[in-house]
Scaffold this motif. Sequence first.
Motif, PDB file in Angstrom:
ATOM      1  N   TYR A  23       0.227  -4.029  -4.548  1.00  0.00           N
ATOM      2  CA  TYR A  23      -1.096  -4.170  -3.936  1.00  0.00           C
ATOM      3  C   TYR A  23      -1.813  -5.344  -4.561  1.00  0.00           C
ATOM      4  CZ  TYR A  23      -2.929  -1.971  -8.182  1.00  0.00           C
ATOM      5  OH  TYR A  23      -3.257  -1.690  -9.493  1.00  0.00           O
ATOM      6  N   ASP A  33      -5.232   3.169  -2.555  1.00  0.00           N
ATOM      7  CA  ASP A  33      -4.808   4.346  -1.786  1.00  0.00           C
ATOM      8  C   ASP A  33      -4.571   5.542  -2.701  1.00  0.00           C
ATOM      9  OD1 ASP A  33      -4.973   2.897   0.535  1.00  0.00           O
ATOM     10  OD2 ASP A  33      -2.814   2.873   0.931  1.00  0.00           O
ATOM     11  N   ASP A  78      -5.342   6.431   6.967  1.00  0.00           N
ATOM     12  CA  ASP A  78      -5.064   5.689   8.191  1.00  0.00           C
ATOM     13  C   ASP A  78      -6.371   5.168   8.801  1.00  0.00           C
ATOM     14  OD1 ASP A  78      -3.277   4.729  10.268  1.00  0.00           O
ATOM     15  OD2 ASP A  78      -4.187   6.305  11.532  1.00  0.00           O
ATOM     16  N   HIS A  80      -7.601   2.240   6.705  1.00  0.00           N
ATOM     17  CA  HIS A  80      -6.812   1.025   6.955  1.00  0.00           C
ATOM     18  C   HIS A  80      -7.161   0.405   8.312  1.00  0.00           C
ATOM     19  CE1 HIS A  80      -3.552   2.575   3.966  1.00  0.00           C
ATOM     20  NE2 HIS A  80      -4.612   2.082   3.366  1.00  0.00           N
ATOM     21  N   ARG A  81      -7.352   1.240   9.327  1.00  0.00           N
ATOM     22  CA  ARG A  81      -7.730   0.728  10.646  1.00  0.00           C
ATOM     23  C   ARG A  81      -9.084   0.016  10.602  1.00  0.00           C
ATOM     24  NH1 ARG A  81      -6.253   5.813  12.593  1.00  0.00           N
ATOM     25  NH2 ARG A  81      -8.445   6.191  13.066  1.00  0.00           N
ATOM     26  N   GLN A  98     -10.387  -1.551   8.165  1.00  0.00           N
ATOM     27  CA  GLN A  98     -10.337  -2.778   7.358  1.00  0.00           C
ATOM     28  C   GLN A  98      -9.530  -3.877   8.014  1.00  0.00           C
ATOM     29  OE1 GLN A  98      -8.780  -1.309   3.634  1.00  0.00           O
ATOM     30  NE2 GLN A  98     -10.790  -0.663   2.935  1.00  0.00           N
ATOM     31  N   ALA A  99      -8.901  -3.574   9.121  1.00  0.00           N
ATOM     32  CA  ALA A  99      -8.045  -4.572   9.798  1.00  0.00           C
ATOM     33  C   ALA A  99      -8.854  -5.557  10.590  1.00  0.00           C
ATOM     34  CB  ALA A  99      -7.048  -3.865  10.701  1.00  0.00           C
TER      35      ALA A  99
END
Length: 67
Positions: A20, A38, A60, A63-64, A66-67
């Motif tokens: 990371y 995480d 999840d 992460h979505r 931050q995309a």
Amino acid sequence: MKAKENAKQPSVCPRCGKTYTARPSVSRTDGTTLICPDCGTREALDSIGVNIEEQDKILDAIHRSQA
């Protein structure tokens, strides 16, 4: 080295083994070990009784976003 530059250095999480580059979290198990964000989130969620499946859903969603 500046803190901002240091935050981009790749590290390997001792808890999950993944590489990371984000700012690390401090493990709740010993208060000193640096772990990936995480795993830090998982430790926090686990401490309040959130099960693994729900942790996966939460990560999840993070992460979505931050995309």
